[in-house]
Motif scaffolding. Structure first.
Motif, short mmCIF file in Angstrom:
data_model
loop_
_atom_site.label_atom_id
_atom_site.label_comp_id
_atom_site.label_asym_id
_atom_site.label_seq_id
_atom_site.Cartn_x
_atom_site.Cartn_y
_atom_site.Cartn_z
N ASP A 191 7.94 23.59 16.85
CA ASP A 191 9.26 22.54 16.54
C ASP A 191 8.89 21.20 16.79
OD1 ASP A 191 9.11 23.29 19.12
OD2 ASP A 191 11.16 23.02 19.52
N ARG A 192 7.44 20.80 17.29
CA ARG A 192 7.02 19.48 17.44
C ARG A 192 7.23 18.46 16.49
NH1 ARG A 192 1.12 20.21 18.66
NH2 ARG A 192 1.24 21.43 16.97
N LYS A 193 7.51 17.44 16.70
CA LYS A 193 7.35 16.35 15.60
C LYS A 193 6.11 15.71 15.59
CE LYS A 193 12.35 14.88 16.53
NZ LYS A 193 13.08 13.48 17.01
N GLU A 194 5.45 16.54 14.84
CA GLU A 194 3.82 16.54 14.61
C GLU A 194 3.67 16.59 13.03
OE1 GLU A 194 0.05 15.92 15.26
OE2 GLU A 194 1.27 16.60 16.96
N ARG A 195 2.75 16.03 12.46
CA ARG A 195 2.25 16.00 11.02
C ARG A 195 1.83 17.54 10.66
NH1 ARG A 195 -3.09 16.21 10.40
NH2 ARG A 195 -4.55 15.73 12.02
N ALA A 196 2.23 17.77 9.67
CA ALA A 196 1.97 19.22 9.00
C ALA A 196 0.47 19.61 9.06
CB ALA A 196 2.15 19.18 7.63
N GLY A 197 -0.52 18.98 9.06
CA GLY A 197 -1.88 19.15 9.20
C GLY A 197 -2.18 19.71 10.62
N GLY A 198 -1.96 18.78 11.56
CA GLY A 198 -1.73 19.22 12.78
C GLY A 198 -1.26 20.59 13.20
N LYS A 199 0.04 20.73 12.65
CA LYS A 199 0.63 22.01 13.15
C LYS A 199 -0.24 23.32 12.74
CE LYS A 199 5.51 20.51 13.44
NZ LYS A 199 6.80 20.64 13.09
N PHE A 200 -0.84 22.92 11.40
CA PHE A 200 -1.43 24.19 10.69
C PHE A 200 -2.81 24.44 11.53
CE2 PHE A 200 0.68 23.05 6.52
CZ PHE A 200 1.36 24.22 6.43
N PRO A 217 -0.73 37.15 21.04
CA PRO A 217 -0.03 36.76 22.06
C PRO A 217 1.73 36.65 21.47
CG PRO A 217 -1.47 35.15 21.32
CD PRO A 217 -1.97 36.36 20.53
N PHE A 218 1.52 36.17 20.31
CA PHE A 218 2.71 36.02 19.42
C PHE A 218 3.01 36.79 18.31
CE2 PHE A 218 2.81 32.31 22.45
CZ PHE A 218 4.07 32.40 23.15
N HIS A 219 3.68 37.31 17.64
CA HIS A 219 3.65 38.05 16.38
C HIS A 219 3.60 37.33 15.23
CE1 HIS A 219 5.65 40.96 19.23
NE2 HIS A 219 4.37 41.78 18.99
N CYS A 220 4.25 36.24 15.35
CA CYS A 220 4.28 35.26 14.15
C CYS A 220 4.43 33.79 14.57
CB CYS A 220 5.39 35.80 13.25
SG CYS A 220 5.77 34.86 11.81
N GLY A 221 3.93 33.02 13.65
CA GLY A 221 4.01 31.52 13.99
C GLY A 221 5.16 30.83 12.88
N ILE A 222 6.06 30.30 13.40
CA ILE A 222 7.12 29.46 12.40
C ILE A 222 6.70 28.03 12.42
CG2 ILE A 222 9.37 29.02 12.03
CD1 ILE A 222 10.16 31.49 13.55
N VAL A 223 6.48 27.43 11.30
CA VAL A 223 5.89 25.81 11.16
C VAL A 223 7.12 25.33 10.35
CG1 VAL A 223 4.35 24.22 10.08
CG2 VAL A 223 3.45 26.26 11.31
N ASN A 224 7.62 24.26 10.90
CA ASN A 224 8.49 23.36 10.56
C ASN A 224 7.97 22.31 9.63
OD1 ASN A 224 11.01 21.89 9.77
ND2 ASN A 224 12.10 22.60 11.30
N LEU A 225 7.82 22.13 8.48
CA LEU A 225 7.30 20.85 7.85
C LEU A 225 7.84 19.64 7.91
CD1 LEU A 225 5.65 22.57 4.66
CD2 LEU A 225 4.52 22.06 6.69
#
Length: 451
Positions: free
Chosen positions: A383-392, A346-354
């Motif tokens: 770009d959510r203000k979420e903890r890194a573990g939740g983003k991963f 659905p998306f080619h790449c995810g970007i995670v801001n730690l």
């Protein structure tokens, strides 16, 4: 797309009603929501993948010279009674009446309707060969809908119909469809094995099902393991060439591969014992040649070169577009979530801001987002203000093939982390090099932007 602005209702827990992996992950990843038994709303993430699959099917059908159109979901019963098939489907056919008391049905397939269109507009062999197809919602009132989109009552399907003057021409159309299907499935990251099958209520002397091997498959399959070594690859095929299309068919069907309906134990035992396999398979498509069954019943005739009228030879060819989404997940996942092949992601790449809110990290993510977008790709920026573990965990669940992780520590060294979802391997690269690598990866995949 920025995740903070996207509708992605992910679930942390496994839904109790989901019995197989694809159903579980589609619900958890916020791809579908059940509306009624076997009927689903397609939420944004699921809809994007559905349209990616549909795009591939359209592209490969048109590459093979087939012409797209669109037929309605509701049909009059008159044509079905004329063909003699009205009662064949039994209770699977949804029968309804309109406000004027006219009997209607929600189409499970379209042989009658397309034959009526043909007989109304084509009368000469000079207009042949002709193959028309559409992608449309279908309905079959399954007695026990289950497994999410794998066995729903409402489903999205490509069905195509060829009209030819002779049996030989129609068999070329059959072979041409087999080639186009093999190419379609490989572009989706699947190995779909063509297997000799039963014609069922559609009928036909020649028919092959395409099955994806998976433990949750509803069909028991028997095959020579040598068939799993075959790949279509990037070979060039002239679809007008009878010899080339026949050659591909022979290559991919010469080894033993059959469903339980057509299994022949004696023939299977001729396969070397070390290559005999018994497994489960998911049907994702089927092709039929049924001769003049419908054209004779519905009077679809053309004038031949000799001036005489004769019924056309026909075939039908289906791909389960919505079912394919579930089949891809069944074939490509791990215990963390989905692993999308590059061709249908659905998306080619995810970007995670730690560290959302850190000026340097925010700027680096914005730069990556803009660079990937400018290259014609669709990144998903968490770009959510979420903890890194939740983003991963979210990225692993939704299964994007590649992830770029950005954090203050790496940026001090001028690098970001690029991770493969499939292998789990990571490497540190400059932001520019990470973008360039992603661009090069997708240059090898024909992927539409979708919706």
């Amino acid at each position: 797309m920025r995740l903070s602005r996207y509708f992605l209702p992910v679930l942390k827990e496994n839904p109790s009603e989901a019995q197989i992996v694809s159903h579980r992950y589609m619900l958890r990843a916020g791809m579908i929501k059940q509306s009624a038994a076997g009927i689903y709303s397609w939420l944004p993430l699921g809809f994007k993948v559905l349209k990616k699959i549909e795009t591939i099917v359209h592209e490969e059908q048109m590459r093979a010279g087939h012409i797209p159109m669109l037929m309605p979901t509701l049909q009059s019963v008159d044509l079905w009674k004329e063909s003699g098939r009205y009662d064949d489907y039994g209770q699977e056919m949804l029968r309804i009446s309109d406000r004027h008391g006219r009997d209607m049905l929600y189409g499970p397939t379209n042989e009658e309707l397309i034959t009526d269109i043909f007989r109304s507009h084509v009368g000469s062999y000079k207009d042949l060969p002709l193959t028309l197809y559409h992608i449309q919602w279908k309905f079959r009132d399954e007695i026990r809908p289950r497994f999410g989109v794998m066995r729903g009552r409402e489903f999205y399907m490509k069905d195509g119909y060829n009209f030819d003057l002779t049996k030989e021409d129609a068999l070329h159309a059959y072979n041409r469809h087999l080639v186009s299907y093999l190419r379609s499935y490989e572009r989706m990251g699947l190995q779909a094995i063509p297997m000799r099958a039963d014609g069922g209520p559609i009928g036909g002397d020649y028919t092959h099902e395409f099955l994806v091997l998976a433990d949750t498959g509803e069909s028991e399959v028997f095959y020579d393991s040598a068939v799993t070594d075959l790949t279509f690859g990037d070979r060039a095929i002239d679809y007008d060439s009878v010899e080339q299309c026949q050659g591909v068919l022979e290559e991919f069907t010469s080894k033993y591969a059959r469903t339980d309906e057509t299994h022949d134990e004696a023939l299977f035992n001729e396969v070397p014992e070390e290559r005999r396999r018994v497994a489960r398979g998911i049907e994702v498509g089927q092709i039929f040649y049924f001769g003049t069954k419908y054209s004779e019943a519905l009077g679809a005739n053309v004038q031949g070169p000799d001036g005489k009228q004769s019924p056309v030879h026909m075939g039908s060819h289906g791909i389960g577009v919505s079912r394919l989404l579930g089949a891809i997940i069944e074939a490509s996942h791990d215990d963390k979530g989905i692993i999308w092949p590059e061709g249908v992601t659905p998306f080619h790449c995810g970007i995670v801001n730690l560290k959302q809110g850190d000026a340097e990290a925010d700027a680096a993510c914005e730069s990556l987002y803009e660079a990937l977008t400018a290259a014609g790709l669709e990144p998903l920026y968490d770009d959510r203000k979420e903890r890194a573990g939740g983003k991963f965990a979210t990225m692993d669940l939704i299964g994007l093939p590649w992830r770029i992780t950005v954090g203050p520590r790496g940026l001090k060294n001028g690098v970001v982390e690029l991770t493969s979802r499939r292998s789990g391997e990571s490497e540190e690269l400059s932001p520019e090099a990470a973008v360039q690598k992603i661009v090069e990866i997708y240059a090898n995949h024909q992927t539409g932007r979708g919706f």
